[in-house]
Design a protein around this motif. Structure first.
Motif, mmCIF file in Angstrom:
data_model
loop_
_atom_site.group_PDB
_atom_site.id
_atom_site.type_symbol
_atom_site.label_atom_id
_atom_site.label_comp_id
_atom_site.label_asym_id
_atom_site.label_seq_id
_atom_site.Cartn_x
_atom_site.Cartn_y
_atom_site.Cartn_z
ATOM 1 N N ALA A 130 0.857 -0.984 0.149
ATOM 2 C CA ALA A 130 -0.023 0.181 0.022
ATOM 3 C C ALA A 130 0.808 1.164 -0.164
ATOM 4 O O ALA A 130 0.335 2.224 -0.097
ATOM 5 C CB ALA A 130 -0.850 -0.021 1.434
ATOM 6 N N ARG A 131 2.147 1.127 0.003
ATOM 7 C CA ARG A 131 3.052 2.344 -0.026
ATOM 8 C C ARG A 131 2.679 3.298 -0.991
ATOM 9 O O ARG A 131 2.716 4.580 -0.901
ATOM 10 C CB ARG A 131 4.662 1.867 0.070
ATOM 11 C CG ARG A 131 5.555 3.045 0.225
ATOM 12 C CD ARG A 131 6.955 2.424 0.249
ATOM 13 N NE ARG A 131 6.874 1.854 -1.017
ATOM 14 C CZ ARG A 131 7.793 0.514 -0.809
ATOM 15 N NH1 ARG A 131 8.281 0.092 0.119
ATOM 16 N NH2 ARG A 131 7.707 -0.043 -2.136
ATOM 17 N N ASP A 132 2.596 2.736 -2.336
ATOM 18 C CA ASP A 132 2.437 3.820 -3.420
ATOM 19 C C ASP A 132 1.174 4.364 -3.264
ATOM 20 O O ASP A 132 0.931 5.433 -3.640
ATOM 21 C CB ASP A 132 2.419 3.120 -4.650
ATOM 22 C CG ASP A 132 3.948 2.526 -5.121
ATOM 23 O OD1 ASP A 132 4.926 3.158 -4.417
ATOM 24 O OD2 ASP A 132 3.999 1.649 -5.921
ATOM 25 N N GLU A 133 0.049 3.697 -2.561
ATOM 26 C CA GLU A 133 -1.279 4.266 -2.457
ATOM 27 C C GLU A 133 -1.125 5.333 -1.527
ATOM 28 O O GLU A 133 -1.932 6.442 -1.560
ATOM 29 C CB GLU A 133 -2.524 3.322 -2.356
ATOM 30 C CG GLU A 133 -2.550 2.355 -3.304
ATOM 31 C CD GLU A 133 -2.947 3.051 -4.630
ATOM 32 O OE1 GLU A 133 -3.553 4.065 -4.613
ATOM 33 O OE2 GLU A 133 -2.751 2.537 -5.829
ATOM 34 N N MET A 134 -0.445 5.159 -0.340
ATOM 35 C CA MET A 134 -0.335 6.222 0.715
ATOM 36 C C MET A 134 0.257 7.324 0.195
ATOM 37 O O MET A 134 -0.149 8.565 0.599
ATOM 38 C CB MET A 134 0.713 5.480 1.950
ATOM 39 C CG MET A 134 0.025 4.425 2.386
ATOM 40 S SD MET A 134 -1.579 4.961 3.518
ATOM 41 C CE MET A 134 -0.610 5.728 4.966
ATOM 42 N N VAL A 135 1.361 7.236 -0.724
ATOM 43 C CA VAL A 135 1.843 8.572 -1.336
ATOM 44 C C VAL A 135 1.125 9.203 -2.106
ATOM 45 O O VAL A 135 0.937 10.421 -2.269
ATOM 46 C CB VAL A 135 3.235 7.923 -1.892
ATOM 47 C CG1 VAL A 135 3.967 9.073 -2.978
ATOM 48 C CG2 VAL A 135 4.508 7.355 -1.130
ATOM 49 N N TYR A 136 0.404 8.254 -3.044
ATOM 50 C CA TYR A 136 -0.557 8.961 -3.877
ATOM 51 C C TYR A 136 -1.697 9.852 -2.916
ATOM 52 O O TYR A 136 -2.039 10.752 -3.077
ATOM 53 C CB TYR A 136 -1.416 7.943 -4.807
ATOM 54 C CG TYR A 136 -2.574 8.531 -5.414
ATOM 55 C CD1 TYR A 136 -2.297 9.192 -6.759
ATOM 56 C CD2 TYR A 136 -3.784 8.342 -5.011
ATOM 57 C CE1 TYR A 136 -3.375 9.882 -7.288
ATOM 58 C CE2 TYR A 136 -4.820 8.898 -5.535
ATOM 59 C CZ TYR A 136 -4.708 9.514 -6.992
ATOM 60 O OH TYR A 136 -5.934 10.201 -7.392
ATOM 61 N N PHE A 137 -2.126 9.342 -2.177
ATOM 62 C CA PHE A 137 -3.097 9.961 -1.108
ATOM 63 C C PHE A 137 -2.423 11.132 -0.484
ATOM 64 O O PHE A 137 -3.296 12.317 -0.453
ATOM 65 C CB PHE A 137 -3.775 9.057 -0.189
ATOM 66 C CG PHE A 137 -4.585 9.864 0.794
ATOM 67 C CD1 PHE A 137 -6.204 9.847 0.534
ATOM 68 C CD2 PHE A 137 -4.361 9.995 2.135
ATOM 69 C CE1 PHE A 137 -6.785 10.373 1.273
ATOM 70 C CE2 PHE A 137 -5.231 10.783 2.964
ATOM 71 C CZ PHE A 137 -6.508 10.797 2.594
ATOM 72 N N PHE A 143 -1.988 18.410 -3.197
ATOM 73 C CA PHE A 143 -2.607 19.215 -4.442
ATOM 74 C C PHE A 143 -3.750 20.013 -3.959
ATOM 75 O O PHE A 143 -3.664 21.002 -4.614
ATOM 76 C CB PHE A 143 -2.807 18.014 -5.442
ATOM 77 C CG PHE A 143 -3.718 18.676 -6.640
ATOM 78 C CD1 PHE A 143 -2.856 19.286 -7.679
ATOM 79 C CD2 PHE A 143 -4.985 18.580 -6.672
ATOM 80 C CE1 PHE A 143 -3.522 19.719 -8.872
ATOM 81 C CE2 PHE A 143 -5.666 19.132 -7.662
ATOM 82 C CZ PHE A 143 -4.942 19.879 -8.721
ATOM 83 N N CYS A 144 -4.689 19.232 -3.298
ATOM 84 C CA CYS A 144 -5.783 20.030 -3.306
ATOM 85 C C CYS A 144 -5.484 21.317 -2.366
ATOM 86 O O CYS A 144 -6.259 22.364 -2.623
ATOM 87 C CB CYS A 144 -7.059 19.273 -2.377
ATOM 88 S SG CYS A 144 -7.483 17.800 -3.569
ATOM 89 N N GLU A 145 -4.655 21.262 -1.337
ATOM 90 C CA GLU A 145 -4.287 22.524 -0.269
ATOM 91 C C GLU A 145 -3.582 23.389 -1.205
ATOM 92 O O GLU A 145 -4.042 24.462 -1.126
ATOM 93 C CB GLU A 145 -3.482 21.844 0.770
ATOM 94 C CG GLU A 145 -4.513 21.022 1.653
ATOM 95 C CD GLU A 145 -3.302 20.519 2.694
ATOM 96 O OE1 GLU A 145 -2.068 20.456 2.732
ATOM 97 O OE2 GLU A 145 -3.965 19.753 3.779
ATOM 98 N N LEU A 176 -7.601 7.221 7.489
ATOM 99 C CA LEU A 176 -6.837 8.137 6.657
ATOM 100 C C LEU A 176 -7.512 9.520 6.376
ATOM 101 O O LEU A 176 -7.124 10.583 6.479
ATOM 102 C CB LEU A 176 -6.629 7.398 5.292
ATOM 103 C CG LEU A 176 -5.295 6.414 5.192
ATOM 104 C CD1 LEU A 176 -5.236 5.804 4.059
ATOM 105 C CD2 LEU A 176 -4.065 7.118 5.823
ATOM 106 N N PHE A 177 -8.836 9.244 6.126
ATOM 107 C CA PHE A 177 -9.659 10.596 5.863
ATOM 108 C C PHE A 177 -9.860 11.104 7.109
ATOM 109 O O PHE A 177 -9.653 12.462 7.117
ATOM 110 C CB PHE A 177 -11.192 9.845 5.275
ATOM 111 C CG PHE A 177 -11.096 9.684 3.991
ATOM 112 C CD1 PHE A 177 -10.004 9.250 3.268
ATOM 113 C CD2 PHE A 177 -12.281 9.565 3.410
ATOM 114 C CE1 PHE A 177 -10.001 8.754 2.059
ATOM 115 C CE2 PHE A 177 -12.348 9.224 1.898
ATOM 116 C CZ PHE A 177 -11.169 8.791 1.109
ATOM 117 N N GLN A 178 -10.131 10.710 8.328
ATOM 118 C CA GLN A 178 -10.346 11.285 9.516
ATOM 119 C C GLN A 178 -8.849 11.989 9.914
ATOM 120 O O GLN A 178 -8.934 13.079 10.143
ATOM 121 C CB GLN A 178 -10.536 10.475 10.641
ATOM 122 C CG GLN A 178 -12.216 9.936 10.590
ATOM 123 C CD GLN A 178 -12.484 8.626 11.731
ATOM 124 O OE1 GLN A 178 -11.381 8.007 12.078
ATOM 125 N NE2 GLN A 178 -13.816 8.823 12.065
#
Length: 189
Positions: A130-137, A143-145, A176-178
């Motif tokens: 899941a490391r790549d997904e964590m980096v993506y998130f 990006f949003c900020e 993660l969202f929280q």
């Protein structure tokens, strides 16, 4: 209201169109790359970018359809949708918007692609790494900020549909969202 079966037929049609209409051209261009010469990475990126632009209308249609169906069904069909997308040879590699596409969407005063990116993130099977997904998130949140996108309201809206299943070491999508919402609130103080 469309159901998952209708979406499956659309996904299959679009994936077939993407595969048959454009894939041969893509493979032909990729096969001419000389990997022994400098600049082959840039050449691959240019070909990939050109391919994404060609399939943009199909991608926009299916992205909108996927987002609408999931929202209309209160995100109950996320795993079924993820399975549908995962079974497509080409579409699964292109369905998640790139940061350039996200930027273009934000410039048009829309958060549709940000929301879709988060929803697709929620549906992914991230095993075994899941490391790549964590980096993506984290890149998506940054990006949003940087673009002044109110990602907190999107995260809060999606939070009730986020899974509690541990997929990221000690974290679930909900955690993660929280954490992202809480971190954003602390950084604004």
């Amino acid at each position: 209201m469309e159901n998952i079966t209708t979406v499956k037929s659309k996904i299959d049609l679009i994936d077939e169109e993407i595969t048959h209409k454009y894939a041969d051209e893509l493979r032909a261009k990729e096969s001419r790359i000389n990997f022994t010469k400098d600049g082959w990475v840039e050449e691959m990126r240019a070909i990939e970018s050109e391919y994404r632009q060609k399939i943009a209308p199909e991608l926009a249609f299916i992205r909108r359809t996927v987002g609408e169906v999931l929202a209309e069904n209160s995100f109950k069909d996320m795993q079924a949708m993820a399975a549908l997308l995962d079974d497509t040879p080409r579409l699964k590699n292109y369905i998640t918007p790139t940061f350039e596409e996200l930027d273009e969407d934000v410039k048009n005063d829309s958060t549709e692609y940000v929301t879709l990116s988060l929803v697709l993130f929620m549906t992914r099977n991230l095993e075994p790494d899941a490391r790549d997904e964590m980096v993506y998130f984290s890149d998506l949140i940054r990006f949003c900020e940087s673009k002044k996108v109110d990602v907190n309201s999107i995260l809060k809206h999606l939070l009730p549909y986020a899974s509690d299943e541990i997929k990221y070491g000690n974290y679930s999508v909900r955690t993660l969202f929280q954490n992202a919402v809480e971190d954003s609130a602390h950084s604004r103080k």
